[in-house]
Design an enzyme around this catalytic site. Structure first.
Site: not given
Ligand code: DON
Length: 344
Positions: A82, A85, A208, A260, A278
């Protein structure tokens, strides 16, 4: 909300980093403090990640002047997941402009887990947040390129420019996630049903998934973050990767959403824009100063590395990085470490 402040000069946060040998000591100290911490669980929903050694722990601080300060497994590679991103968001903002991406993808925290379908439904199909899977897939769909292969190449070269070296795909991680990512495919179809992505949703998920499988080290993350801290110029190569405005936009989004559901608590305790992945990576950025990259696979329930969070919290205090601190940090007079509140 239109504050119309884009032409107002912005200042970096106060203070300076300590000298190089003091940074080395503090990085070594942070590594020694948390090396033996055994909380958290390695992610296993991407099957190949379950087999990683939970003891791996690397830290690196990169200064905007180009200095690097590593400890432990700072050179060990893992999949960026992630954390990609943040950097793909920056590349897309650079290509498509601040307003376009804000309107299409959003900049607000969903308050729900990173792979939530409900968050999309609750917001009338608007992804809300480019740092969760729905918003990241919608962002990747905006990467320049007339084919998915061209988009992928633009992602790979763009992230490599942030790192200052050519990043490679981890084929095993890519295949393992591709075989098990029904949920991301469902999210992309849902976005399509709301008219939120214009390309083939499965192509967007494929690009992605590849971006998440790029291999980086904690040192790479520190350099990538330091590029954002340095107004878009890579401190090792001197190359301008994105504009200073794009860095500001990206760091603002990271501050509110990068960790998050724990983003508020993170900002409250640590005061740095950051992003986790992760596979166990974290990047935390101190604008105008540098960045911290960490790698340690065991995660908390929100998906953030346990040792990484502790180490960044410690370094934020000992290096004087909190962006909300209003007094100039004088390294010799830093608050005693015993008084610091650890992140739960
Ligand atoms: O899409 C996924 O689920 C993964 N490729 C990335 C998720 C992730 O890293 C969440 N981070 N903490």
């Amino acid at each position: 909300m239109d504050l119309d402040v884009t032409d107002v000069e912005q200042q970096v946060s106060t203070g300076v980093l300590p000298g190089a040998s003091r940074i080395d000591e503090l990085v070594d100290d942070a590594h020694a403090r948390y090396r033996d911490l055994e909380d958290g669980r390695v992610a296993d929903y991407i099957p190949v990640l379950a087999g990683v050694d939970p003891r791996l722990f690397g830290l690196c601080v990169a200064e905007v002047g180009g200095g690097l300060h590593g400890a432990g497994d700072a050179g060990v590679e893992f999949s960026v997941q992630s954390i990609s991103k943040a950097f793909v968001y920056a590349l897309v903002c650079e290509a498509a402009g601040h307003e376009g991406v804000r309107d299409r993808v959003g900049v607000n925290n969903t308050g729900l887990p990173f792979n939530s379908v409900m968050a999309v439904e609750l917001n009338d199909g608007h992804p809300m947040n480019p740092m969760v899977n729905a918003g990241a897939i919608a962002t990747t769909a905006l990467v320049p390129g007339t084919t998915p292969a061209e988009q992928w190449e633009n992602v790979r070269t763009g992230l490599s420019r942030f790192a200052g070296r050519q990043l490679e795909l981890d084929g095993e991680v890519y295949r393992s996630e591709s075989e098990t990512n029904a949920r991301n495919k469902a999210i992309a179809r849902l976005l399509q049903s709301y008219g939120r992505i214009d390309v083939d949703p499965l192509d967007a998920v494929d690009v992605y998934t590849r971006q998440c499988a790029l291999r980086v080290s904690a040192q790479d993350l520190a350099v990538m973050g330091a590029t954002l801290a340095d107004g878009g110029v890579n401190p090792l190569t001197g190359e301008r990767v994105v504009s200073a405005q794009v860095c500001r936009d990206t760091l603002a989004v990271l501050a509110s959403t990068g960790m998050y559901e724990r983003s508020g608590e993170w900002l409250f305790e640590i005061g740095l824009p950051a992003k986790s992945g992760v596979a166990g990576g974290i990047v935390a950025v101190a604008p105008g100063k540098g960045a911290i990259g960490t790698f340690s696979p065991p995660l908390d329930p929100a998906g953030n590395s346990v040792r990484g969070q502790r180490a960044v919290a410690h370094l934020s205090r000992s290096l004087g990085l909190n962006v909300f601190a209003s007094s100039v940090h004088v390294p010799e007079r830093a608050e005693p470490l015993e008084r610091q509140v650890p992140l739960a």
